[in-house]
Design a protein around this motif. Structure first.
Motif, PDB file in Angstrom:
ATOM      1  N   ARG A  27       0.808  -1.225   0.000  1.00 24.61           N
ATOM      2  CA  ARG A  27       0.000   0.000   0.000  1.00 24.61           C
ATOM      3  C   ARG A  27       0.841   1.275   0.000  1.00 24.61           C
ATOM      4  O   ARG A  27       0.624   2.164  -0.853  1.00 24.61           O
ATOM      5  N   PRO A  28       1.849   1.459   0.895  1.00 25.04           N
ATOM      6  CA  PRO A  28       2.662   2.692   0.827  1.00 25.04           C
ATOM      7  C   PRO A  28       3.432   2.834  -0.481  1.00 25.04           C
ATOM      8  O   PRO A  28       3.623   3.961  -0.978  1.00 25.04           O
ATOM      9  N   LEU A  29       3.870   1.698  -1.034  1.00 24.06           N
ATOM     10  CA  LEU A  29       4.610   1.753  -2.299  1.00 24.06           C
ATOM     11  C   LEU A  29       3.706   2.194  -3.439  1.00 24.06           C
ATOM     12  O   LEU A  29       4.124   2.978  -4.317  1.00 24.06           O
ATOM     13  N   LEU A  30       2.474   1.707  -3.466  1.00 21.12           N
ATOM     14  CA  LEU A  30       1.541   2.105  -4.523  1.00 21.12           C
ATOM     15  C   LEU A  30       1.153   3.573  -4.395  1.00 21.12           C
ATOM     16  O   LEU A  30       1.041   4.292  -5.406  1.00 21.12           O
ATOM     17  N   PHE A  52       1.910   6.257  -7.398  1.00 23.94           N
ATOM     18  CA  PHE A  52       0.848   6.942  -8.155  1.00 23.94           C
ATOM     19  C   PHE A  52       0.595   8.371  -7.684  1.00 23.94           C
ATOM     20  O   PHE A  52       0.149   9.207  -8.465  1.00 23.94           O
ATOM     21  N   TYR A  53       0.850   8.660  -6.405  1.00 25.47           N
ATOM     22  CA  TYR A  53       0.531   9.983  -5.877  1.00 25.47           C
ATOM     23  C   TYR A  53       1.761  10.745  -5.376  1.00 25.47           C
ATOM     24  O   TYR A  53       1.659  11.934  -5.061  1.00 25.47           O
TER      25      TYR A  53
END
Length: 335
Positions: A95-98, A102-103
């Motif tokens: 989750r933190p990597l995504l 992306f953001y």
């Protein structure tokens, strides 16, 4: 995580920090379960050794399908626990990597104290530290569950074998029938011994599982229904954890209920066998065997585990949810 929750509560009210409490639940449960695994490693190993002995003594060819099916169910339970535990851990790690990909935003896997997120070095250090702990807790969360479910499946397999032996046993005073009766009595004693070891080893975990399910379920539902501006990540985490804890509690209740029911049925199977032509000594042994299941097998200690317990836990969680709603409404009126 616990220090972070205390700090957050000192800075705001309970309603603002409910998600922190919810997120800390799996880690606390996983830590408690691995402690219980270590603490009760000897009785659990003894139970598994007894099951291995009973399995090696099943040499009748007609019972091979029963044994194979029982072992297949054990492997299915093991693989499912491993698969879902790994999926949950991977989701929390990715989750933190995504979000970063992306953001471009630096976030943490979980909220901990102190907060190290100001630069790339601190973020990387925090991610590596939290990732190792999440992997550890993510897998320890289901280790005890896996042991409990696999022992339960093996017990149910042995109970099926014992019922088959009792159903096809005919007492006629011969040496063969007497030997077959002794095998049934020995297997029955071993089954009850494994039940006692499993009960002794799992009482604390089952009670903690019930309490944790009530707290996390009512908190999760409250967050989903009343907290405004909930994002997709939080929604996914809530649904994921809530579903897992409900499924785990259900299987605890189902296995405990099924083992207790099958043990209570042994007296009926023993009575329905052909015993009228047996000797007085054989009848006495059979009567002693029939009286052993009269003391019910109850898992969970002070919390009796069965399917009714599962329903009662869900009802209790809903009652606490109503309390949180009332407390939140009272706070809004006070403002």
């Amino acid at each position: 995580m616990i220090i972070a929750i205390i700090v957050k509560f000192s800075q705001g009210d309970i309603m603002v920090n409910l998600f922190s409490v919810f997120g800390a639940g799996p880690g606390v449960v996983g830590t408690f379960k691995i402690v219980q695994c270590i603490r009760y490693r000897k009785p659990l190993k003894k139970a598994m050794d007894l099951l291995d002995v009973m399995m090696s003594e099943v040499d009748e060819l007609v019972m091979e399908p029963i044994v194979r099916k029982g072992m297949e169910r054990c492997w299915i339970a093991f693989v499912l626990c491993l698969f879902f535990g790994s999926c949950i851990s991977i989701h929390w790690l990715s989750r933190p990597l995504l979000i970063l990909l992306f953001y471009g935003e630096r976030t943490r896997i979980i909220d901990t104290w102190p907060v190290f997120n100001d630069n790339w070095f601190q973020w990387s250090l925090t991610f590596v530290f939290q990732a190792s702990n999440v992997c550890f807790c993510g897998h320890t969360f289901y280790i005890f569950d896996n042991v409990y479910f696999c022992i339960s499946e093996s017990l149910l397999c042995q109970l099926k074998v014992l019922k088959y032996r009792l159903t096809h046993l005919k007492l006629d005073g011969s040496v063969g029938s007497n030997a077959a009766l002794e095998i049934c009595i020995k297997q029955h004693t071993q089954v009850l011994k494994v039940c006692d070891l499993l009960k002794f080893s799992s009482e604390g975990v089952i009670m903690f599982q019930c309490i944790n399910t009530v707290i996390m379920l009512c908190t999760g539902i409250f967050i989903l229904t009343l907290v405004e501006h909930i994002n997709f990540n939080v929604l996914l985490n809530l649904g994921e954890i809530t579903l897992v804890i409900i499924i785990i509690l259900f299987f605890y209740c189902w296995y405990s209920n099924e083992i207790a029911f099958q043990c209570s049925e042994l007296a009926t199977y023993a009575y329905m066998m052909d015993w009228t032509e047996g000797t007085s000594d054989q009848k006495k042994k059979l009567l002693n065997m029939m009286t052993m299941p009269m003391q019910p097998v109850i898992f969970g200690g002070i919390v009796e585990m069965n399917l009714n317990t599962f329903i009662n836990v869900l009802k209790t969680a809903f009652s606490y949810y109503n309390f949180l709603v009332a407390a939140n409404a009272g706070g809004d009126h006070g403002k």
